[in-house]
Design a protein around this motif. Structure first.
Motif, short mmCIF file in Angstrom:
data_model
loop_
_atom_site.label_atom_id
_atom_site.label_comp_id
_atom_site.label_asym_id
_atom_site.label_seq_id
_atom_site.Cartn_x
_atom_site.Cartn_y
_atom_site.Cartn_z
N ALA A 212 -4.02 -2.92 -13.88
CA ALA A 212 -4.46 -1.95 -12.87
C ALA A 212 -3.57 -2.09 -11.64
O ALA A 212 -3.95 -2.72 -10.66
N PRO A 213 -2.37 -1.53 -11.68
CA PRO A 213 -1.44 -1.69 -10.56
C PRO A 213 -2.00 -1.08 -9.27
O PRO A 213 -2.84 -0.18 -9.31
N SER A 214 -1.52 -1.60 -8.16
CA SER A 214 -1.96 -1.11 -6.86
C SER A 214 -1.58 0.36 -6.71
O SER A 214 -0.67 0.86 -7.38
N PRO A 215 -2.26 1.08 -5.80
CA PRO A 215 -1.91 2.50 -5.58
C PRO A 215 -0.44 2.68 -5.18
O PRO A 215 0.19 3.64 -5.61
N ALA A 216 0.11 1.76 -4.39
CA ALA A 216 1.52 1.89 -3.99
C ALA A 216 2.43 1.78 -5.20
O ALA A 216 3.40 2.53 -5.34
N VAL A 217 2.13 0.83 -6.11
CA VAL A 217 2.95 0.67 -7.32
C VAL A 217 2.80 1.90 -8.22
O VAL A 217 3.78 2.40 -8.77
N GLN A 218 1.58 2.42 -8.33
CA GLN A 218 1.36 3.61 -9.15
C GLN A 218 2.15 4.80 -8.60
O GLN A 218 2.72 5.58 -9.35
N LYS A 219 2.17 4.94 -7.28
CA LYS A 219 2.82 6.10 -6.66
C LYS A 219 4.33 5.97 -6.58
O LYS A 219 5.06 6.91 -6.84
N PHE A 220 4.82 4.77 -6.19
CA PHE A 220 6.24 4.60 -5.91
C PHE A 220 7.00 3.78 -6.93
O PHE A 220 8.22 3.73 -6.90
N GLY A 221 6.29 3.06 -7.79
CA GLY A 221 6.96 2.16 -8.72
C GLY A 221 7.12 0.78 -8.10
O GLY A 221 7.03 0.61 -6.89
N VAL A 222 7.37 -0.20 -8.94
CA VAL A 222 7.44 -1.60 -8.50
C VAL A 222 8.55 -1.85 -7.48
O VAL A 222 8.30 -2.44 -6.43
N PRO A 223 9.80 -1.41 -7.72
CA PRO A 223 10.87 -1.75 -6.76
C PRO A 223 10.61 -1.21 -5.36
O PRO A 223 10.75 -1.93 -4.37
N LEU A 224 10.23 0.06 -5.25
CA LEU A 224 10.01 0.66 -3.94
C LEU A 224 8.78 0.05 -3.27
O LEU A 224 8.79 -0.23 -2.07
N ALA A 225 7.71 -0.18 -4.03
CA ALA A 225 6.51 -0.79 -3.45
C ALA A 225 6.83 -2.19 -2.92
O ALA A 225 6.35 -2.58 -1.86
N ALA A 226 7.67 -2.94 -3.63
CA ALA A 226 8.07 -4.27 -3.17
C ALA A 226 8.87 -4.17 -1.87
O ALA A 226 8.69 -4.97 -0.95
N ARG A 227 9.77 -3.19 -1.79
CA ARG A 227 10.54 -3.00 -0.55
C ARG A 227 9.64 -2.60 0.61
O ARG A 227 9.82 -3.07 1.73
N ILE A 228 8.66 -1.75 0.35
CA ILE A 228 7.71 -1.33 1.40
C ILE A 228 6.91 -2.55 1.87
O ILE A 228 6.76 -2.77 3.07
N ASP A 229 6.40 -3.35 0.92
CA ASP A 229 5.64 -4.55 1.28
C ASP A 229 6.50 -5.51 2.10
O ASP A 229 6.03 -6.10 3.08
N ALA A 230 7.77 -5.68 1.71
CA ALA A 230 8.66 -6.58 2.45
C ALA A 230 8.91 -6.07 3.86
O ALA A 230 8.90 -6.84 4.83
N ALA A 231 9.10 -4.76 4.01
CA ALA A 231 9.32 -4.18 5.34
C ALA A 231 8.07 -4.34 6.21
O ALA A 231 8.17 -4.67 7.40
N LEU A 232 6.90 -4.12 5.62
CA LEU A 232 5.65 -4.30 6.38
C LEU A 232 5.48 -5.76 6.79
O LEU A 232 5.04 -6.05 7.92
N ALA A 233 5.82 -6.69 5.90
CA ALA A 233 5.71 -8.11 6.24
C ALA A 233 6.67 -8.47 7.37
O ALA A 233 6.30 -9.22 8.28
N ARG A 234 7.90 -7.94 7.32
CA ARG A 234 8.86 -8.20 8.41
C ARG A 234 8.35 -7.61 9.72
O ARG A 234 8.49 -8.22 10.78
N GLY A 235 7.75 -6.42 9.66
CA GLY A 235 7.20 -5.81 10.87
C GLY A 235 6.06 -6.64 11.44
O GLY A 235 5.97 -6.83 12.66
N SER A 236 5.20 -7.16 10.59
CA SER A 236 4.10 -8.02 11.04
C SER A 236 4.63 -9.29 11.68
O SER A 236 4.14 -9.74 12.71
#
Length: 144
Positions: A70-94
Motif C-alpha cells: 500500500a504505497p503512500s499517496p505521493a508514491v502512487q501519484k509521482f512514483g518512487v524516485p520523484l517521491a523520494a526527491r520530494i521527501d528529501a527536499a522537504l527534509a532539507r527545508g525542515s
C-alpha cells in the motif's frame, strides 16, 4: 493472503520473507537475515519475539512491507524516485528552518548584548532589528 509470501528487507537485513498463515485469522512472521523469526504477530494480538529480535529492524521491515503493498499517496501519484526527491527536499527545508530558528535566537541574544542602549529608542532605524523582525515574520507565516 493464504499461500502468498512477501519479501522484505532493510539496509542491514538481507531480503527475507513475511508469510501469513491462516489460524483463525492471519499470523504475521517477520524473519531476520537468517530466516529465523524475529517477531511473530498472532491473530489475537500477542507478540512472540525470536532470539534475534531487534525492535527497530522489525518495525522497519514491517513498514517497508506495508509500503510495498500500500504505497503512500505521493508514491502512487509521482512514483518512487520523484517521491523520494520530494521527501528529501522537504527534509532539507525542515532542517534549514530549524537552523534558522536556532541562529535567530543566538543572533538576538548577541545583538541585545551589544546594543543595550537602543532598546529604548536610541537607534530607531537599526537594520539588525529590522532583519530580525522580517525573519521572525517569515517563520511565523511559514508555520501558520
Amino acid at each position: 493472503m493464504i499461500g502468498q509470501s512477501l519479501t522484505v528487507g532493510t539496509d542491514r537485513i538481507a531480503p527475507a520473507t513475511i508469510t501469513a498463515a491462516k489460524v483463525t485469522a492471519y499470523t504475521i512472521r517477520i524473519p531476520d537475515q537468517n530466516s529465523q523469526p524475529m517477531v511473530t504477530i498472532h491473530p489475537d494480538g500477542r507478540l512472540e519475539f525470536g532470539e534475534a529480535y531487534e525492535p527497530d529492524e522489525a518495525a522497519r521491515a514491517f513498514w517497508e512491507a506495508v509500503e510495498r503493498f500500500a504505497p503512500s499517496p505521493a508514491v502512487q501519484k509521482f512514483g518512487v524516485p520523484l517521491a523520494a526527491r520530494i521527501d528529501a527536499a522537504l527534509a532539507r527545508g525542515s532542517q534549514a528552518e530549524r537552523l534558522l530558528r536556532a541562529t535567530l535566537v543566538t543572533y538576538e541574544a548577541v545583538h541585545d548584548e551589544w546594543t543595550d542602549s537602543h532598546k529604548f529608542g536610541a537607534l530607531p532605524t537599526c537594520l539588525v532589528c529590522a532583519d530580525t523582525a522580517r525573519i521572525r515574520a517569515f517563520l511565523n507565516e511559514a508555520t501558520a
